[in-house]
Design a protein around this motif. Sequence first.
Motif, PDB file in Angstrom:
ATOM      1  N   ALA A  71       0.853  -1.190   0.000  1.00 40.51           N
ATOM      2  CA  ALA A  71       0.000   0.000   0.000  1.00 40.51           C
ATOM      3  C   ALA A  71       0.890   1.241   0.000  1.00 40.51           C
ATOM      4  CB  ALA A  71      -0.884  -0.006   1.237  1.00 40.51           C
ATOM      5  N   PRO A  72       0.456   2.312  -0.664  1.00 39.81           N
ATOM      6  CA  PRO A  72      -0.831   2.522  -1.335  1.00 39.81           C
ATOM      7  C   PRO A  72      -0.758   2.298  -2.845  1.00 39.81           C
ATOM      8  CG  PRO A  72       0.291   4.617  -1.121  1.00 39.81           C
ATOM      9  CD  PRO A  72       1.234   3.587  -0.579  1.00 39.81           C
ATOM     10  N   TYR A  73       0.212   1.505  -3.336  1.00 44.80           N
ATOM     11  CA  TYR A  73       0.445   1.437  -4.774  1.00 44.80           C
ATOM     12  C   TYR A  73      -0.737   0.922  -5.602  1.00 44.80           C
ATOM     13  CZ  TYR A  73       5.158   3.155  -4.374  1.00 44.80           C
ATOM     14  OH  TYR A  73       6.229   3.969  -4.135  1.00 44.80           O
ATOM     15  N   PRO A  74      -1.445  -0.142  -5.206  1.00 52.00           N
ATOM     16  CA  PRO A  74      -2.599  -0.538  -6.028  1.00 52.00           C
ATOM     17  C   PRO A  74      -3.606   0.591  -6.211  1.00 52.00           C
ATOM     18  CG  PRO A  74      -2.012  -2.300  -4.530  1.00 52.00           C
ATOM     19  CD  PRO A  74      -1.186  -1.117  -4.129  1.00 52.00           C
ATOM     20  N   GLU A  75      -3.838   1.362  -5.159  1.00 54.82           N
ATOM     21  CA  GLU A  75      -4.780   2.475  -5.266  1.00 54.82           C
ATOM     22  C   GLU A  75      -4.213   3.592  -6.139  1.00 54.82           C
ATOM     23  OE1 GLU A  75      -8.028   5.003  -4.892  1.00 54.82           O
ATOM     24  OE2 GLU A  75      -7.806   2.821  -4.647  1.00 54.82           O
ATOM     25  N   LEU A  76      -2.920   3.854  -6.022  1.00 50.71           N
ATOM     26  CA  LEU A  76      -2.309   4.898  -6.833  1.00 50.71           C
ATOM     27  C   LEU A  76      -2.313   4.521  -8.318  1.00 50.71           C
ATOM     28  CD1 LEU A  76       0.764   5.937  -4.631  1.00 50.71           C
ATOM     29  CD2 LEU A  76      -1.454   7.070  -4.839  1.00 50.71           C
ATOM     30  N   PHE A  77      -2.091   3.235  -8.629  1.00 54.22           N
ATOM     31  CA  PHE A  77      -2.158   2.791 -10.023  1.00 54.22           C
ATOM     32  C   PHE A  77      -3.589   2.858 -10.533  1.00 54.22           C
ATOM     33  CE2 PHE A  77       2.146   1.415  -9.437  1.00 54.22           C
ATOM     34  CZ  PHE A  77       2.694   1.311 -10.718  1.00 54.22           C
ATOM     35  N   ARG A  78      -4.551   2.574  -9.657  1.00 54.48           N
ATOM     36  CA  ARG A  78      -5.959   2.697 -10.062  1.00 54.48           C
ATOM     37  C   ARG A  78      -6.287   4.145 -10.402  1.00 54.48           C
ATOM     38  NH1 ARG A  78     -10.403   4.614  -8.722  1.00 54.48           N
ATOM     39  NH2 ARG A  78      -9.612   5.428  -6.737  1.00 54.48           N
ATOM     40  N   GLU A  79      -5.834   5.077  -9.580  1.00 59.78           N
ATOM     41  CA  GLU A  79      -6.105   6.491  -9.826  1.00 59.78           C
ATOM     42  C   GLU A  79      -5.435   6.963 -11.123  1.00 59.78           C
ATOM     43  OE1 GLU A  79      -4.721   8.500  -6.372  1.00 59.78           O
ATOM     44  OE2 GLU A  79      -6.338   7.746  -5.072  1.00 59.78           O
ATOM     45  N   ALA A  80      -4.263   6.415 -11.421  1.00 57.43           N
ATOM     46  CA  ALA A  80      -3.529   6.848 -12.605  1.00 57.43           C
ATOM     47  C   ALA A  80      -3.990   6.167 -13.885  1.00 57.43           C
ATOM     48  CB  ALA A  80      -2.037   6.601 -12.407  1.00 57.43           C
ATOM     49  N   PHE A  81      -4.366   4.873 -13.793  1.00 62.62           N
ATOM     50  CA  PHE A  81      -4.622   4.089 -14.995  1.00 62.62           C
ATOM     51  C   PHE A  81      -5.995   3.434 -15.058  1.00 62.62           C
ATOM     52  CE2 PHE A  81       0.064   4.022 -14.460  1.00 62.62           C
ATOM     53  CZ  PHE A  81       0.409   4.675 -15.642  1.00 62.62           C
ATOM     54  N   GLY A  82      -6.814   3.623 -14.036  1.00 59.65           N
ATOM     55  CA  GLY A  82      -8.178   3.133 -14.115  1.00 59.65           C
ATOM     56  C   GLY A  82      -8.433   1.799 -13.466  1.00 59.65           C
ATOM     57  N   SER A  83      -7.382   1.073 -13.080  1.00 58.03           N
ATOM     58  CA  SER A  83      -7.532  -0.194 -12.357  1.00 58.03           C
ATOM     59  C   SER A  83      -6.272  -0.397 -11.518  1.00 58.03           C
ATOM     60  CB  SER A  83      -7.705  -1.367 -13.336  1.00 58.03           C
ATOM     61  OG  SER A  83      -6.468  -1.735 -13.903  1.00 58.03           O
ATOM     62  N   PRO A  84      -6.348  -1.263 -10.489  1.00 58.74           N
ATOM     63  CA  PRO A  84      -5.186  -1.447  -9.618  1.00 58.74           C
ATOM     64  C   PRO A  84      -4.106  -2.367 -10.184  1.00 58.74           C
ATOM     65  CG  PRO A  84      -7.012  -2.778  -8.828  1.00 58.74           C
ATOM     66  CD  PRO A  84      -7.542  -1.973  -9.976  1.00 58.74           C
ATOM     67  N   VAL A  85      -4.259  -2.819 -11.427  1.00 60.94           N
ATOM     68  CA  VAL A  85      -3.269  -3.710 -12.030  1.00 60.94           C
ATOM     69  C   VAL A  85      -1.914  -2.992 -12.115  1.00 60.94           C
ATOM     70  CG1 VAL A  85      -2.610  -4.935 -14.131  1.00 60.94           C
ATOM     71  CG2 VAL A  85      -4.984  -4.989 -13.340  1.00 60.94           C
ATOM     72  N   ILE A  86      -0.867  -3.674 -11.664  1.00 65.97           N
ATOM     73  CA  ILE A  86       0.485  -3.123 -11.727  1.00 65.97           C
ATOM     74  C   ILE A  86       1.324  -4.016 -12.625  1.00 65.97           C
ATOM     75  CG2 ILE A  86       2.561  -2.548 -10.412  1.00 65.97           C
ATOM     76  CD1 ILE A  86       0.790  -1.991  -7.997  1.00 65.97           C
ATOM     77  N   ASN A  87       1.781  -3.461 -13.744  1.00 72.86           N
ATOM     78  CA  ASN A  87       2.656  -4.206 -14.645  1.00 72.86           C
ATOM     79  C   ASN A  87       3.794  -3.295 -15.101  1.00 72.86           C
ATOM     80  OD1 ASN A  87       1.640  -2.585 -16.795  1.00 72.86           O
ATOM     81  ND2 ASN A  87      -0.047  -4.030 -17.115  1.00 72.86           N
ATOM     82  N   SER A  88       4.718  -3.834 -15.857  1.00 69.95           N
ATOM     83  CA  SER A  88       5.904  -3.063 -16.221  1.00 69.95           C
ATOM     84  C   SER A  88       5.561  -1.885 -17.121  1.00 69.95           C
ATOM     85  CB  SER A  88       6.948  -3.966 -16.895  1.00 69.95           C
ATOM     86  OG  SER A  88       6.450  -4.492 -18.107  1.00 69.95           O
ATOM     87  N   GLN A  89       4.583  -2.058 -18.019  1.00 67.18           N
ATOM     88  CA  GLN A  89       4.236  -0.950 -18.904  1.00 67.18           C
ATOM     89  C   GLN A  89       3.753   0.246 -18.097  1.00 67.18           C
ATOM     90  OE1 GLN A  89       0.550  -0.735 -20.980  1.00 67.18           O
ATOM     91  NE2 GLN A  89       1.536  -0.202 -22.923  1.00 67.18           N
ATOM     92  N   ARG A  90       2.887  -0.001 -17.133  1.00 66.85           N
ATOM     93  CA  ARG A  90       2.365   1.095 -16.319  1.00 66.85           C
ATOM     94  C   ARG A  90       3.463   1.697 -15.442  1.00 66.85           C
ATOM     95  NH1 ARG A  90      -3.696  -0.742 -14.240  1.00 66.85           N
ATOM     96  NH2 ARG A  90      -4.732  -0.451 -16.257  1.00 66.85           N
TER      97      ARG A  90
END
Length: 347
Positions: free
Chosen positions: A158-177
Amino acid sequence: MKRLVIIFSALAGWLVAGQSCTKNDQATPGAAISFRRPANFPVAAYNFEENTLTKAGFELGHKLFYEDALSADNSVNCGTCHQPFAAFANLDHSVSHGINNCFGTRNAPPLFNLAWQKDFMWDGGVGHIELSPLNALTNPCEMGNTLDRITATLSQTAPYPELFREAFGSPVINSQRLFKALTQFMGMMVSASSKYDKVMRKENGASFSPDEQEGYRLFQQKCAVCHQEPLFTDGSFRSNGLDGYSKDPGRDTITATGADRGKFRVPSLRNIELTRPYMHDGRFLTLEAVLEHYHAGVKQSPALDPGLKKNPTPGIPLTPKEQSQIISFLKTLTDNEFIHDHRFAEL
C-alpha cells in the motif's frame, strides 16, 4: 557480450509491448496536466500521445522515482544517483553506486529535457524514454532487481494498487504502467529557465556580462558544433580524445562496428556547473580540467572526432583567459528554478 546487449534490448521491448493494454491505458485518467514547450525550444521527440499526462500519473511517477522498494535490497532508489540539487546527476561520484556497495563503470548522467532525447545512456543502448529506467532497475551493480519482482512487490504494498488505479483506471500493476508513470514524472523535468534562456527570450531585460558575452562568442566558435543550442547537444556519439584506445567500447557496445569504439553520447551542457564530475567515467572534477583537456589533453585515436583532429596537435587551442570566459558563459546555463522546483523534490 555484444549479442547479449542486442538480445537484452529486444527482450526489453518484448516485456513492455507484451503487457500492453489500451492505447492510453487509462480508463479514468483524472485531471490532465500540460507539457509546455519553452518558446526557444524545438518540438519534443516524445509528445505523450500514448501516455496521457495526468496529475495522478505524474504523482505516481514521482513516488516511484524515490521508492527504495524498486531496488533488490530496499537500499537505493532512482534519486540516489540522480539528485535534485545536482540537476539529477550524482554529485562527486565518478561512477554509479548501487546495492551491496557496488560501483559501476560509468557516471550517472543528469536528468532533464529527456522528452527531447531520442537515445539514452552513454552508449545509446536504449532508444525510447519509457525504457530508459530499465537498465538501472535490472543492472546487478545498480538496483539489481527484476521487473517481475518489482511489480509483485508493488502489488502487495500500500498505497500502490490504489495509486495505479487512480492513474490508470484499475489497480493492475505491470511493467508498462510502471514505465509510463516514471516517464510522466521524468518527462516533465524541463530545464529552460537559466540566465541564458532569459537572455535569449529577452525576459525582464536579462543580459550577459562582458565576460559571459565573450564566452558565448567563443563557445559558438569552438564548441557549438557538438553542443548545439538550445539543448546544448546534437544528440550524436563522438570520441573527444579521452584515451588513445578507450578501455570502454562506448557506442561500439551497441553497433559492434569497431569504428565506434570510444564514442559516447554528446551530453547537454545545461546545468553543467552542477553536474560534476565530468565525462562518461567521471574523470574530471572541475570545468577547468575539462577545458584544459580540450586545450592540451586530447589523444589521437581512430575514432577521434574530425573537429578535434588538428595539426600538429589535436584539440581546441584555448588561452587561460578564453577558458575562463567560456566557463563564465557555461555558468549562465545553470537553472536554479529547475533544481529548486518542488514538483521534483525528494519525498
